[in-house]
Design an enzyme around this catalytic site. Sequence first.
Site, PDB file in Angstrom:
ATOM      1  N   SER A  88     -44.092 -26.996  48.386  1.00 54.26           N
ATOM      2  CA  SER A  88     -42.691 -26.974  47.971  1.00 54.26           C
ATOM      3  C   SER A  88     -42.493 -26.854  46.462  1.00 54.26           C
ATOM      4  O   SER A  88     -41.410 -26.497  46.016  1.00 54.26           O
ATOM      5  CB  SER A  88     -41.959 -28.219  48.478  1.00 54.26           C
ATOM      6  OG  SER A  88     -42.387 -29.364  47.787  1.00 54.26           O
ATOM      7  N   LYS A 125     -40.158 -33.287  43.289  1.00 50.24           N
ATOM      8  CA  LYS A 125     -39.152 -32.231  43.165  1.00 50.24           C
ATOM      9  C   LYS A 125     -38.693 -32.128  41.719  1.00 50.24           C
ATOM     10  O   LYS A 125     -39.024 -32.962  40.886  1.00 50.24           O
ATOM     11  CB  LYS A 125     -37.932 -32.512  44.061  1.00 50.24           C
ATOM     12  CG  LYS A 125     -38.251 -32.740  45.524  1.00 50.24           C
ATOM     13  CD  LYS A 125     -38.760 -31.504  46.201  1.00 50.24           C
ATOM     14  CE  LYS A 125     -39.123 -31.829  47.650  1.00 50.24           C
ATOM     15  NZ  LYS A 125     -40.035 -30.888  48.216  1.00 50.24           N
TER      16      LYS A 125
END
Length: 184
Positions: free
Chosen positions: A44, A87
């Site tokens: 990701s 993230k």
Amino acid sequence: MARQEEKSILRELGGWLLYILIIIVLTYLIITFVGQRTRVSGSSMETTLSDGDNLIVDKLSYRFQEPKRYDVIVFPYQHEENTFYIKRIVGLPGETIQVVDGYTYVNGELLSSDVYGAEVMNSPGMAAEPIELAQDEYFVLGDNRNHSSDSRDPSVGVLKRENLIGKAWVRIYPFDRLGVIRHE
């Protein structure tokens, strides 16, 4: 003479035990308040971070300064114990975030400085509608936007300030990619 040798051995042993205790206490304090090692699992955050990268997370900085846009942060995944996500912060407290036609908008303006997104987003998720962030909330995205569970996904959602563990600081493995993580 034997009694002096016994005292000397006990003194030496006591010194070693004190040394080991100090090392254990310092290690605990560093892991709890300063830094922690974590391993990237998944794609990701490609191309910034890759599956299998080992990082040191800076847990100290956010005690003295506020998180900034584009910081790569670590936070616990609320639905699975001992699982942490990595993230990039895109939305800051007080801002309104929306994804339109695959692009991120902050307060109605295209986030043109977002050079980290690997591709145009296929799904806006929850961000199809404007998301107003409270004074302690952050909106995060993975750099590999179409392969990331992030703030667009209800299972992650927006993050509260108290849930930010720290900032990804240094990649320590693989050795050929050793170095400080880019934040801007």
